[in-house]
Structures are given as structure tokens and as C-alpha cells.
Design a protein around this motif. Structure first.
Motif, PDB file in Angstrom:
ATOM      1  N   ALA A  22     -41.288  45.976  62.666  1.00  0.00           N
ATOM      2  CA  ALA A  22     -40.807  46.947  63.659  1.00  0.00           C
ATOM      3  C   ALA A  22     -39.296  47.076  63.564  1.00  0.00           C
ATOM      4  CB  ALA A  22     -41.225  46.521  65.060  1.00  0.00           C
ATOM      5  N   ILE A  25     -37.956  49.457  60.777  1.00  0.00           N
ATOM      6  CA  ILE A  25     -38.107  50.862  61.167  1.00  0.00           C
ATOM      7  C   ILE A  25     -37.053  51.245  62.206  1.00  0.00           C
ATOM      8  CG2 ILE A  25     -39.672  52.566  62.186  1.00  0.00           C
ATOM      9  CD1 ILE A  25     -40.846  51.624  59.680  1.00  0.00           C
ATOM     10  N   LEU A  26     -36.892  50.359  63.204  1.00  0.00           N
ATOM     11  CA  LEU A  26     -35.938  50.677  64.274  1.00  0.00           C
ATOM     12  C   LEU A  26     -34.522  50.748  63.734  1.00  0.00           C
ATOM     13  CD1 LEU A  26     -37.250  48.652  67.340  1.00  0.00           C
ATOM     14  CD2 LEU A  26     -37.315  51.107  66.966  1.00  0.00           C
ATOM     15  N   PHE A  29     -34.326  53.991  61.295  1.00  0.00           N
ATOM     16  CA  PHE A  29     -34.553  55.309  61.879  1.00  0.00           C
ATOM     17  C   PHE A  29     -34.105  55.441  63.336  1.00  0.00           C
ATOM     18  CE2 PHE A  29     -37.577  55.125  58.348  1.00  0.00           C
ATOM     19  CZ  PHE A  29     -37.168  56.247  57.664  1.00  0.00           C
ATOM     20  N   TRP A  30     -33.551  54.385  63.931  1.00  0.00           N
ATOM     21  CA  TRP A  30     -33.036  54.506  65.290  1.00  0.00           C
ATOM     22  C   TRP A  30     -31.572  54.082  65.385  1.00  0.00           C
ATOM     23  CZ3 TRP A  30     -35.515  56.469  69.651  1.00  0.00           C
ATOM     24  CH2 TRP A  30     -36.850  56.819  69.469  1.00  0.00           C
ATOM     25  N   PRO A  33     -29.181  55.877  62.655  1.00  0.00           N
ATOM     26  CA  PRO A  33     -28.919  57.276  63.021  1.00  0.00           C
ATOM     27  C   PRO A  33     -28.017  57.427  64.240  1.00  0.00           C
ATOM     28  CG  PRO A  33     -31.224  56.995  62.561  1.00  0.00           C
ATOM     29  CD  PRO A  33     -30.622  55.636  62.513  1.00  0.00           C
ATOM     30  N   VAL A  34     -28.166  56.528  65.207  1.00  0.00           N
ATOM     31  CA  VAL A  34     -27.310  56.637  66.392  1.00  0.00           C
ATOM     32  C   VAL A  34     -25.850  56.504  65.978  1.00  0.00           C
ATOM     33  CG1 VAL A  34     -26.624  55.413  68.488  1.00  0.00           C
ATOM     34  CG2 VAL A  34     -29.022  55.922  68.081  1.00  0.00           C
ATOM     35  N   SER A  37     -24.846  59.530  63.677  1.00  0.00           N
ATOM     36  CA  SER A  37     -24.725  60.705  64.521  1.00  0.00           C
ATOM     37  C   SER A  37     -23.390  60.692  65.264  1.00  0.00           C
ATOM     38  CB  SER A  37     -25.891  60.716  65.506  1.00  0.00           C
ATOM     39  OG  SER A  37     -25.973  61.916  66.178  1.00  0.00           O
ATOM     40  N   LYS A 273     -35.036  66.463  78.202  1.00  0.00           N
ATOM     41  CA  LYS A 273     -35.278  66.511  76.760  1.00  0.00           C
ATOM     42  C   LYS A 273     -36.220  67.648  76.369  1.00  0.00           C
ATOM     43  CE  LYS A 273     -36.542  62.112  76.091  1.00  0.00           C
ATOM     44  NZ  LYS A 273     -36.720  60.806  75.440  1.00  0.00           N
ATOM     45  N   PHE A 303     -30.013  73.763  62.784  1.00  0.00           N
ATOM     46  CA  PHE A 303     -31.031  74.014  61.759  1.00  0.00           C
ATOM     47  C   PHE A 303     -31.282  75.490  61.475  1.00  0.00           C
ATOM     48  CE2 PHE A 303     -31.829  69.729  63.167  1.00  0.00           C
ATOM     49  CZ  PHE A 303     -32.007  69.077  61.954  1.00  0.00           C
TER      50      PHE A 303
ATOM     51  N   GLY B 245     -34.498  61.755  71.495  1.00  0.00           N
ATOM     52  CA  GLY B 245     -34.831  61.905  70.083  1.00  0.00           C
ATOM     53  C   GLY B 245     -33.918  62.875  69.344  1.00  0.00           C
ATOM     54  N   LEU B 248     -31.241  61.550  67.066  1.00  0.00           N
ATOM     55  CA  LEU B 248     -31.672  60.992  65.795  1.00  0.00           C
ATOM     56  C   LEU B 248     -32.027  62.063  64.779  1.00  0.00           C
ATOM     57  CD1 LEU B 248     -34.154  58.523  67.432  1.00  0.00           C
ATOM     58  CD2 LEU B 248     -31.785  58.081  66.875  1.00  0.00           C
ATOM     59  N   LEU B 249     -32.267  63.263  65.290  1.00  0.00           N
ATOM     60  CA  LEU B 249     -32.836  64.312  64.466  1.00  0.00           C
ATOM     61  C   LEU B 249     -32.035  64.560  63.192  1.00  0.00           C
ATOM     62  CD1 LEU B 249     -35.298  65.919  65.240  1.00  0.00           C
ATOM     63  CD2 LEU B 249     -33.809  67.727  66.028  1.00  0.00           C
ATOM     64  N   ASN B 252     -31.512  61.415  60.809  1.00  0.00           N
ATOM     65  CA  ASN B 252     -32.791  61.094  60.173  1.00  0.00           C
ATOM     66  C   ASN B 252     -33.151  62.109  59.103  1.00  0.00           C
ATOM     67  OD1 ASN B 252     -33.517  58.701  61.239  1.00  0.00           O
ATOM     68  ND2 ASN B 252     -34.688  59.554  62.938  1.00  0.00           N
ATOM     69  N   PHE B 253     -32.831  63.363  59.384  1.00  0.00           N
ATOM     70  CA  PHE B 253     -33.068  64.407  58.395  1.00  0.00           C
ATOM     71  C   PHE B 253     -32.257  64.120  57.126  1.00  0.00           C
ATOM     72  CE2 PHE B 253     -31.651  68.511  56.630  1.00  0.00           C
ATOM     73  CZ  PHE B 253     -32.874  69.068  56.322  1.00  0.00           C
ATOM     74  N   ILE B 255     -31.042  61.129  56.193  1.00  0.00           N
ATOM     75  CA  ILE B 255     -31.538  59.902  55.564  1.00  0.00           C
ATOM     76  C   ILE B 255     -32.763  60.220  54.716  1.00  0.00           C
ATOM     77  CG2 ILE B 255     -32.700  57.700  56.040  1.00  0.00           C
ATOM     78  CD1 ILE B 255     -30.862  57.424  58.490  1.00  0.00           C
ATOM     79  N   LEU B 256     -33.679  61.013  55.271  1.00  0.00           N
ATOM     80  CA  LEU B 256     -34.895  61.359  54.530  1.00  0.00           C
ATOM     81  C   LEU B 256     -34.574  62.180  53.287  1.00  0.00           C
ATOM     82  CD1 LEU B 256     -37.449  62.194  57.342  1.00  0.00           C
ATOM     83  CD2 LEU B 256     -37.343  60.178  55.919  1.00  0.00           C
ATOM     84  N   TRP B 261     -37.497  62.131  50.556  1.00  0.00           N
ATOM     85  CA  TRP B 261     -38.782  62.046  51.238  1.00  0.00           C
ATOM     86  C   TRP B 261     -39.143  63.338  51.959  1.00  0.00           C
ATOM     87  CZ3 TRP B 261     -39.253  56.681  54.095  1.00  0.00           C
ATOM     88  CH2 TRP B 261     -39.515  55.698  53.118  1.00  0.00           C
ATOM     89  N   VAL B 270     -43.373  57.502  58.218  1.00  0.00           N
ATOM     90  CA  VAL B 270     -42.602  56.254  58.216  1.00  0.00           C
ATOM     91  C   VAL B 270     -41.703  56.079  59.448  1.00  0.00           C
ATOM     92  CG1 VAL B 270     -40.885  54.902  56.962  1.00  0.00           C
ATOM     93  CG2 VAL B 270     -42.753  55.991  55.736  1.00  0.00           C
ATOM     94  N   PRO B 271     -40.941  57.113  59.859  1.00  0.00           N
ATOM     95  CA  PRO B 271     -40.105  56.886  61.049  1.00  0.00           C
ATOM     96  C   PRO B 271     -40.921  56.585  62.304  1.00  0.00           C
ATOM     97  CG  PRO B 271     -39.434  58.866  59.882  1.00  0.00           C
ATOM     98  CD  PRO B 271     -40.724  58.436  59.282  1.00  0.00           C
ATOM     99  N   LEU B 273     -43.646  54.614  62.436  1.00  0.00           N
ATOM    100  CA  LEU B 273     -44.519  53.466  62.247  1.00  0.00           C
ATOM    101  C   LEU B 273     -44.344  52.406  63.315  1.00  0.00           C
ATOM    102  CD1 LEU B 273     -44.670  52.940  58.395  1.00  0.00           C
ATOM    103  CD2 LEU B 273     -46.449  53.727  59.932  1.00  0.00           C
ATOM    104  N   THR B 274     -43.441  52.630  64.251  1.00  0.00           N
ATOM    105  CA  THR B 274     -43.389  51.738  65.394  1.00  0.00           C
ATOM    106  C   THR B 274     -43.011  52.552  66.621  1.00  0.00           C
ATOM    107  OG1 THR B 274     -42.675  49.589  66.153  1.00  0.00           O
ATOM    108  CG2 THR B 274     -40.962  51.047  65.311  1.00  0.00           C
TER     109      THR B 274
END
Lengths: 342, 400
Positions: A22, A25-26, A29-30, A33-34, A37, A273, A303, B245, B248-249, B252-253, B255-256, B261, B270-271, B273-274
Motif C-alpha cells: 500500500a 502506491i501511496l 501516486f499520492w 504528486p502532492v 503539484s 469536489k 486539459f 483528487g 493529484l490529477l 499523476n498524468f 508520472i504515467l 503507461w 495501478v494508482p 490498487l489501494t
């Protein structure tokens, strides 16, 4: 090292090993990125240039974000969404839970029915409600005209629903839906028109949709909370002669306050959100941009068009700060008034 | 009027009669009681049991109708045609138009589909018999276009004034079939809803399975192991719940895309998975399992790992099912993430496919409702079978 120390070391290592999957992943991807960002929000990255060519522009980015009229509008839309949808959902949910808490048959049946909207996906729900609120062949205008023509004998009229930029209070008070004459409130609002006129009818349609979808979820939690209240409290109260409203005010509300507190925090965060209903029901941002929430503004900035990634990161951080601040304030205000257990 | 319509009417009258009688008697007993005791509050609290339950059920039914109406409307519209779907006032039964015309060679009238609209009076229009209204198929078996008729020789011209139209109750699945293949109309390649379903199911299943494993391990560590920095790490993990979220968008974009990926199943799974919420939920549950069990297991010489999988996990079945349902639904329902990290049609999830369809066929509500059924009905069916876990799981999360 003593054997006890060894055992503790072993347990520690095992603990870290369990956290590892875990944790990876954190971290990737958490947490990473924080940080990225945050760094990016001070730069000038767009998708068209590589990340390592980023130049720091400092706090100017944030100045730009906060100074943009479109951002201010989207922030105001998000706040309006939270202000109206959260209390409405909670009140509807509590009322339904109170009804279901009565000794009736078929409680599980109704609970299932009321909960049903919550499991369905926002994407499909938005499509269905776009149809229900359609200006020409939606159910909304049909119901409106049943009231107008059949009950009140007035001429037929149509509301634009999802295409209506006027605020709901402006429509109700200034140009009543049900009356032909102009309302009591003068057209000048004294510079407060945004606040007084409320969310646009377009935004309010989306708020109603969210109430419809989420009320069942909150109802289930309220109902569990109501059933947890000790019945002897009510019995004691009825011996003292307290009935109806008094029992509700002095037993139900205080005993339910931990649940209400939990739900209000969750629902405010979720409301701030919000993205999918506005994105689906008003893909262009609604009439006069009155539905675009911050998240959709972020998507549009980051985007689409020029892909201003740094700018979008700054928008995201402003939103985060607002959410954190609101949660802390909510905690401070309510934590004192919540009564935990007995 | 058909037998079905008569039956509907009779049921309607019976329900209306029941409502009128029940309300009248209830109101009568309330007002009589109020008149006799001069204390309305007392009367409300001492209403006859049946009357109280009638009024409560009536209120609940009004709410229930509001909750179910959009679903009903969605399903009814999915069986209409574009004309009845756009009717005003709305039509509440699955009705569509049927067109009949005597073919040019004479004989009995045959059912046809109109392929165009007459632009001026007297102009002949192209029509095709209903049984020839099939679309050209490509090599891969998908439909190319809803307007390319497989057998062009079947098309003939008629005078629109000669066409007889009838309203009929329609229960065939034409709209569903057309909506299923609708994405094919676009230039984005050979994709239909089967692909979308497949991508959605695979990615949600992988993400959910992975989440249950990683979360169970982490939750067990937080619940039952002592290690340095445990509290700090726990709060660090919980803290991510406060981060929206959207922050992170973008990273994460990036990073991928650095990992190459984008547009793969890895990006979709994968992001995810937890899940911090699942970790938290499981930890709360693991804490309630008595420590005596571990002591007994240790006497038997069982390792912690085996204890977790052979004792703790089987005992925690309900929380696993609840968390699994939530993780699955979260992945199944997510729109923004798959929208951003995928671009080829073959990697689009159901929600993105639906969103695309909504952009393309914004005015064809009968088709959109059929496509919405694809997204909603499977979940609703699963929900009816497993609703105990859904609802009790949620009730539990609110009452820590």
C-alpha cells in the motif's frame, strides 16, 4: 541486544513489510504528486513543453488564478452548490429516516428503494436528468404547466431549466413562476445580486439531482443512528410529558449529533469536489458559466485549450486550502456541540 | 384499447380509490379526535395504529415514486422512437410509431421505415420494409452505420401522404441494439459497448482485488503490530483523505506519461490498487477481533502472516464484501481519471463511452436512455442481490 529487543525489531520490520505494498502506491501516486503539484503550481508548465524546462514564476501564478473572473465565478458556483445541496440533502435524509424509524412493516423495502439512486452512476443519472429537465420535452415543464394551466388557469409558459442563468430567488421573487405580474423585489439588488439571487436555475437543477441521488445514502446512516438511540430515553421523556417536537428537539437531535457531524463533514468535502454532474449536464459550463465548479474549471484550464498544467495545479491547491480550512472550521465549531454517547 | 391498457387503468383506479378512502378515514379520525379532546398533539400521538401506518406509508410512497420515476422514465423511453420520446405532453408507456404503406406493386400494406423526410409537398420519400431494415456489416462484424441499408435493392419510393401511421406498444430491443453499436458510427474505430464493458469490468476487478490485498496487509499492521512510528504513519495515511483528487490529477498524468503507461490497463488500475478509506475501514474491524485468538495461534506456532490469512480474513468477511463493493463501484463510476489517461477507443471505460455517446447523440434521447440502461441496470441487479451488504456496510461506516 536482548531477546525482547530482537523480537520488537522483528515485529517492526514485519510491520513495515505489511505496509509496503500500500505504501508504494501511496508514495508514488499520492505523496509524490502532492509535492510535484505544489512545485509545479509556481512554474509555467504547459503540456507542450517538457517538465525540466519549467521556469519558476513564483506566487504570480496564484495571483493570476485568484484574479481571474472565471475562477472567481467557478469558486462561487462551487460554494453555492455546497450551501444549497448539503443542507437540503441532510434535511430530506433525516426526514426520510424519521419516517422509516416508525414501527411500520416494509421498512427494508422502502430503505432499498430510497437507497437505489445512490448506487447508480453519476454519468447515466446526469443523462437521464438532462432529459427530465429538457426545455421542450422534459417532465419539468410538463409538471410546471399542469400547475399553471390546469390548476391555476394561467397561460402556458416554459422555463429553460438547464439553460436558465437567472438565480432561483430572482425567478421566484422578482419574476414569479406562478404569477404574471412582476414580483415585489426591485431589479437593483444593491450589488449583492449574486448572493441574493441564489444559484442559477440551471445550477439548482443539478443541486436537485444531487439531493435525489445522495439523500438515500445519508438516510441509511441517519436511520442506523436513530436505531442506536436508547429507547429508555424516550420512555423517560414521555413520563415527563414531553411529546412530538420536544422529544425531537431534546433527545433525537442531540443523540444524533455525532452522526450529523460526520455526515456534514463528508458531504461538504464531497460537494466542494463535485465534478461529474456539472460536466455531464452542462458540458459548456452552463448559461453564463453559472454551473462550472472549480474542478471543471481546473479540467478546462489543464486539459483543454492551451493545457496550462501549472495554472491548473495552482487552482487545485487553492481548492485544497479551502477544503482544509473549511474542515478545520467545521471541526472547531461543531466538535464542542457534538454529544458523544451517554 | 388493448387489454394491457385496460389492466393498467383498473390498477390505477384501485390504487386511487385506496388512497382516497385511507386519507379520508385518517383525516376524519384525526379531526374527530381533535374535536373531542381539543388537543391535536395528543391525537397525533394516539392515532389508531393502522391510520398512522397508512399515513406514514403514503408519505413514503410519494418519496418512493420520486426515487423510482427517473428509472421508470429511463426504461420506458428506451423502448420509444425519436418521435414518441420527444412527445409533449410526455407519453408514459413504451409506445412507438409504426408506418404502413401499400408497396408500389400493389398488394397488402407492409410495415416500413422512413429513411428521409419530405422537404416539400408531393415529394416522394425513400422507405424500406422493416424486415430489410438491417445495416451493412463490416469484416469485423460490427455495424458500420445506422443509415447504410444492407440490401439497397429493398429501398423504394412512396408518397408520404399514403403512409398510414399507428401507435403501438413496443417491447423489442431495437434501441438497445442500436445504442450498443452506436459508438461504431464515429470515426474512432471498431468499438462498441462490449469493449467498454470489458475494460470497465477488468480494470475495476483488478483495482478492487489489489485494494483488498494491500489494504488488508496495511490494516493488519496498523491494528495488531507494534512498530516504530506507527501513529505517525497512520495519520500520514489518513491525511490523504483530506487531499482532493484534483491535486493529484496533473502530476499523476505526467508520472504515467513518463512511465509510458498512458492508454494502458496499468494507467486505469495501478494508482487505484489501494484505498485509504478501505485501510481505515478494515483496521477498525480488525481491532474488534479479540487478541486471545492470536495468543492461541502463537501457541500453535502459526506465523503472523498465516494468522492474518487463515484467521483474521475469514472472520472479516462482511467488511471485505462491503469494502469490495465500494471499491468496485468507485472504479466503475469514475469518469475524470479514465477520461484523462486514455485516448484510444479500445481503452475507454463504460462511463467514458457513455459520455462520448452523450456528446454525439445529444438529441436522441431514446438511444441515450437505452445506453444509460447499460450502465445502470447491471449495478441495480447486483444491488438487489447484495443489498444487505451495501446498506449494512454503509450504516457501519457512519457509526464508528
Amino acid at each position: 541486544m536482548t531477546s525482547r529487543g530482537k523480537r520488537q525489531l522483528g515485529e517492526s520490520l514485519e510491520g513495515y513489510a505489511y505496509l509496503l505494498p500500500a505504501g508504494i502506491i501511496l508514495i508514488v501516486f499520492w505523496y509524490l504528486p502532492v509535492i510535484i503539484s505544489f512545485a509545479m503550481s509556481f512554474g509555467n508548465v504547459t503540456a507542450l513543453m517538457p517538465l525540466d524546462e519549467m521556469k519558476f514564476v513564483g506566487a504570480r501564478q496564484y495571483q493570476e488564478v485568484l484574479g481571474t473572473a472565471q475562477f472567481q465565478q467557478s469558486l462561487w458556483n462551487t460554494i453555492n452548490y455546497a450551501i444549497y445541496s448539503v443542507p437540503l440533502t441532510l434535511v430530506v435524509a433525516l426526514a426520510a429516516a424519521m419516517l422509516l424509524n416508525q414501527p411500520i412493516k416494509g421498512r427494508n423495502f422502502w430503505r432499498t428503494i430510497y437507497f437505489l439512486p445512490y448506487i447508480t452512476t453519476w454519468v447515466a443519472i446526469s443523462i437521464v436528468f438532462t432529459y427530465l429537465f429538457h426545455r421542450e420535452y422534459g417532465i419539468g415543464n410538463w409538471l410546471l404547466n399542469i400547475v399553471r394551466v390546469d390548476l391555476l388557469g394561467m397561460r402556458e409558459a416554459r422555463l429553460e431549466w438547464l439553460f436558465e442563468p437567472r438565480g432561483i430567488w430572482e425567478i421566484i421573487l422578482y419574476q414569479p413562476i406562478l404569477g404574471e405580474k412582476r414580483g415585489l423585489v426591485p431589479p437593483m439588488w444593491g450589488g449583492m445580486d449574486n448572493i441574493i439571487s441564489g444559484p442559477s436555475l440551471s445550477a439548482f437543477c443539478i443541486i436537485l439531482t444531487s439531493v435525489w441521488r445522495d439523500a438515500g445514502y445519508y438516510m441509511v446512516i441517519f436511520l442506523a443512528g436513530l436505531q442506536n438511540i436508547d429507547k429508555s430515553l424516550y420512555e423517560a421523556a414521555s413520563i415527563d410529558g414531553a411529546t412530538g417536537w420536544k422529544r425531537f428537539r431534546h433527545i433525537t437531535i442531540p443523540m444524533l449529533s455525532p452522526v450529523t457531524f460526520f455526515l456534514s463533514i463528508i458531504s461538504v468535502i464531497n460537494a466542494l469536489k463535485v465534478f461529474v454532474p456539472q460536466f455531464m449536464m452542462t458540458p459548456t459550463g452552463g448559461p453564463d458559466n453559472t454551473t462550472t465548479p472549480v474542478t471543471m474549471y481546473l479540467y478546462q484550464a489543464g486539459f483543454t485549450g492551451e493545457w496550462k498544467l501549472s495554472y491548473a495545479c495552482a487552482v487545485a491547491y487553492v481548492l485544497t486550502v479551502i477544503i482544509l480550512a473549511l474542515t478545520i472550521v467545521q471541526n472547531k465549531i461543531f466538535a464542542k456541540r457534538v454529544e458523544y454517547g451517554h | 384499447m388493448s387489454a394491457l391498457a385496460v389492466a393498467f387503468k383498473l390498477i390505477g383506479y384501485a390504487l386511487a380509490g385506496l388512497l382516497v378512502i385511507g386519507n379520508l378515514v385518517s383525516l376524519l379520525s384525526i379531526s374527530m379526535g381533535g374535536f373531542l379532546t381539543r388537543d391535536p398533539n395528543r391525537v397525533l400521538n394516539h392515532l389508531p395504529r393502522w391510520s398512522k401506518s397508512f399515513l406514514i406509508n403514503e408519505l413514503l410512497a410519494v418519496g418512493g415514486i420520486i426515487m423510482l420515476l427517473p428509472f421508470y422514465w429511463m426504461m420506458v423511453t428506451a423502448f420509444k422512437d425519436s418521435r414518441t420520446a420527444a412527445a409533449s405532453p410526455p407519453i408514459w408507456t413504451p409506445i412507438r410509431y409504426e408506418y404502413e404503406v401499400v408497396p408500389p406493386g400493389g398488394g397488402n400494406p407492409i410495415k416500413i421505415v422512413e429513411l428521409e423526410v419530405a422537404k416539400q409537398k408531393g415529394q416522394l420519400i425513400k422507405v424500406v420494409p422493416v424486415d430489410k431494415y438491417e445495416f451493412k456489416q463490416t469484416d469485423s462484424g460490427g455495424y458500420v452505420s445506422t443509415h447504410q441499408i444492407a440490401d439497397p435493392a429493398a429501398i423504394f419510393m412512396v408518397d408520404p401522404d399514403k403512409v398510414v401511421e399507428k401507435k403501438v406498444i413496443n417491447l423489442n430491443l431495437d434501441n438497445f441494439r442500436r445504442a450498443w453499436y452506436k459508438p461504431e458510427d464515429s470515426t474512432r474505430g471498431q468499438v462498441n459497448f462490449l469493449t467498454y464493458f470489458w475494460v470497465s469490468i477488468v480494470s475495476s476487478a483488478i483495482a478492487t482485488g489489489g485494494t483488498l490485498i494491500t489494504a488488508a496487509l496495511a490494516a493488519f499492521a496498523f491494528a495488531r503490530l507494534e512498530f516504530y512510528g506507527k501513529n505517525f504513519l497512520f495519520y500520514l495515511v489518513l491525511g490523504t483523505m483530506m487531499v482532493p483528487g484534483q491535486v493529484l490529477l496533473i502530476p499523476n498524468f505526467l508520472i504515467l506519461s513518463k512511465l509510458h503507461w498512458l492508454d494502458t490497463y496499468a494507467a486505469l488500475t495501478v494508482p487505484w490498487l489501494t484505498s485509504v478509506f478501505t485501510i481505515f475501514l478494515m483496521r477498525q474491524f480488525f481491532m474488534t477481533i479479540p487478541t486471545d485468538l492470536w495468543d492461541a495461534a502463537r501457541v500453535d506456532g502459526i506465523s503472523r502472516f498465516r494468522y492474518l490469512w487463515q484467521v483474521v480474513v475469514p472472520l472479516s468477511k462482511p467488511v471485505f464484501i462491503t469494502a469490495g463493493i465500494f471499491d468496485f463501484l468507485n472504479n466503475w463510476n469514475s469518469l475524470l481519471w479514465p477520461l484523462i489517461v486514455t485516448s484510444t477507443p479500445g481503452r475507454r471505460t463504460l462511463m467514458v463511452g457513455l459520455q462520448n455517446l452523450n456528446e454525439e447523440a445529444a438529441a436522441e434521447f431514446h438511444m441515450l436512455m437505452a445506453a444509460s440502461c447499460f450502465a445502470i441496470l447491471p449495478v441495480v441487479i447486483i444491488f438487489f442481490f447484495m443489498q444487505r451488504f451495501f446498506i449494512e456496510g454503509i450504516a457501519r461506516t457512519g457509526l464508528k
